[in-house]
Design a protein around this motif. Structure first.
Motif, PDB file in Angstrom:
ATOM      1  N   ARG A   1      -2.078 113.205 -28.285  1.00  0.00           N
ATOM      2  CA  ARG A   1      -2.038 111.745 -28.155  1.00  0.00           C
ATOM      3  C   ARG A   1      -1.285 111.396 -26.880  1.00  0.00           C
ATOM      4  O   ARG A   1      -0.274 112.033 -26.554  1.00  0.00           O
ATOM      5  CB  ARG A   1      -1.353 111.113 -29.356  1.00  0.00           C
ATOM      6  N   LEU A   2      -1.787 110.396 -26.163  1.00  0.00           N
ATOM      7  CA  LEU A   2      -1.187 109.945 -24.911  1.00  0.00           C
ATOM      8  C   LEU A   2      -1.026 108.436 -24.977  1.00  0.00           C
ATOM      9  O   LEU A   2      -1.941 107.731 -25.417  1.00  0.00           O
ATOM     10  CB  LEU A   2      -2.080 110.317 -23.723  1.00  0.00           C
ATOM     11  N   THR A   3       0.129 107.964 -24.550  1.00  0.00           N
ATOM     12  CA  THR A   3       0.363 106.535 -24.439  1.00  0.00           C
ATOM     13  C   THR A   3       0.392 106.173 -22.968  1.00  0.00           C
ATOM     14  O   THR A   3       1.125 106.789 -22.187  1.00  0.00           O
ATOM     15  CB  THR A   3       1.706 106.131 -25.084  1.00  0.00           C
ATOM     16  N   ILE A   4      -0.410 105.193 -22.591  1.00  0.00           N
ATOM     17  CA  ILE A   4      -0.354 104.647 -21.239  1.00  0.00           C
ATOM     18  C   ILE A   4       0.473 103.368 -21.363  1.00  0.00           C
ATOM     19  O   ILE A   4       0.012 102.370 -21.921  1.00  0.00           O
ATOM     20  CB  ILE A   4      -1.753 104.325 -20.668  1.00  0.00           C
ATOM     21  N   GLN A   5       1.709 103.440 -20.878  1.00  0.00           N
ATOM     22  CA  GLN A   5       2.563 102.261 -20.907  1.00  0.00           C
ATOM     23  C   GLN A   5       2.188 101.352 -19.743  1.00  0.00           C
ATOM     24  O   GLN A   5       2.098 101.803 -18.604  1.00  0.00           O
ATOM     25  CB  GLN A   5       4.036 102.663 -20.777  1.00  0.00           C
ATOM     26  N   LEU A   6       1.961 100.097 -20.052  1.00  0.00           N
ATOM     27  CA  LEU A   6       1.743  99.065 -19.049  1.00  0.00           C
ATOM     28  C   LEU A   6       2.908  98.091 -19.181  1.00  0.00           C
ATOM     29  O   LEU A   6       3.608  98.095 -20.198  1.00  0.00           O
ATOM     30  CB  LEU A   6       0.412  98.353 -19.287  1.00  0.00           C
ATOM     31  N   ARG A   7       3.126  97.253 -18.216  1.00  0.00           N
ATOM     32  CA  ARG A   7       4.265  96.337 -18.289  1.00  0.00           C
ATOM     33  C   ARG A   7       4.115  95.324 -19.426  1.00  0.00           C
ATOM     34  O   ARG A   7       5.103  94.856 -19.965  1.00  0.00           O
ATOM     35  CB  ARG A   7       4.466  95.620 -16.953  1.00  0.00           C
ATOM     36  N   ASP A   8       2.867  95.024 -19.851  1.00  0.00           N
ATOM     37  CA  ASP A   8       2.666  94.019 -20.889  1.00  0.00           C
ATOM     38  C   ASP A   8       2.218  94.579 -22.240  1.00  0.00           C
ATOM     39  O   ASP A   8       2.091  93.840 -23.210  1.00  0.00           O
ATOM     40  CB  ASP A   8       1.673  92.957 -20.423  1.00  0.00           C
TER      41      ASP A   8
END
Length: 119
Positions: free
Chosen positions: A58-65
């Motif tokens: 599993r991968l999380t792509i963190q974005l600012r929002d």
């Protein structure tokens, strides 16, 4: 003509994390596999989108929002210029597609910038 590529075998050939390895090319794009664990660096790519396809884990792509959670078989494209930070609590295997010469750390550079390596 190039031979077929076994992604599992390519991933088994290295242990480094957040150090993409090029496994093929398509026009002027590199096809790379990467092992992700922990948090990478916040960065953006001003001139190109960033393509992530999770092969395992599993991968999380963190974005600012918001955060985009990806599992096996799921993909996400970060639009050019959007700041993001990939992270994985446990090791994830990911296929990346981006223009040849695109640094993995985008516009921030630094010690986590991987050299382009073909395996």
């Amino acid at each position: 003509m190039q031979d077929k590529v076994n992604l599992a075998a390519k991933l088994a050939a290295f242990d480094e994390r957040f150090s993409p390895k090029i496994v093929g090319e398509l026009n002027d794009y590199k096809l790379a596999v990467v092992k992700a664990k922990g948090e990478f660096v916040w960065h953006s790519h001003p001139d190109t989108d960033d393509f992530f396809l999770v092969l395992a884990g599993r991968l999380t792509i963190q974005l600012r929002d918001r955060d985009v959670e990806l599992g096996p078989g799921e993909l996400f494209v970060v639009p050019r210029g959007v700041e993001h930070c990939p992270k994985a609590d446990k090791e994830a295997h990911v296929l990346l597609i981006e223009p040849i010469g695109t640094p993995n750390t985008g516009d921030v550079g630094g010690e986590r910038t991987a050299r382009e390596e073909r395996i």
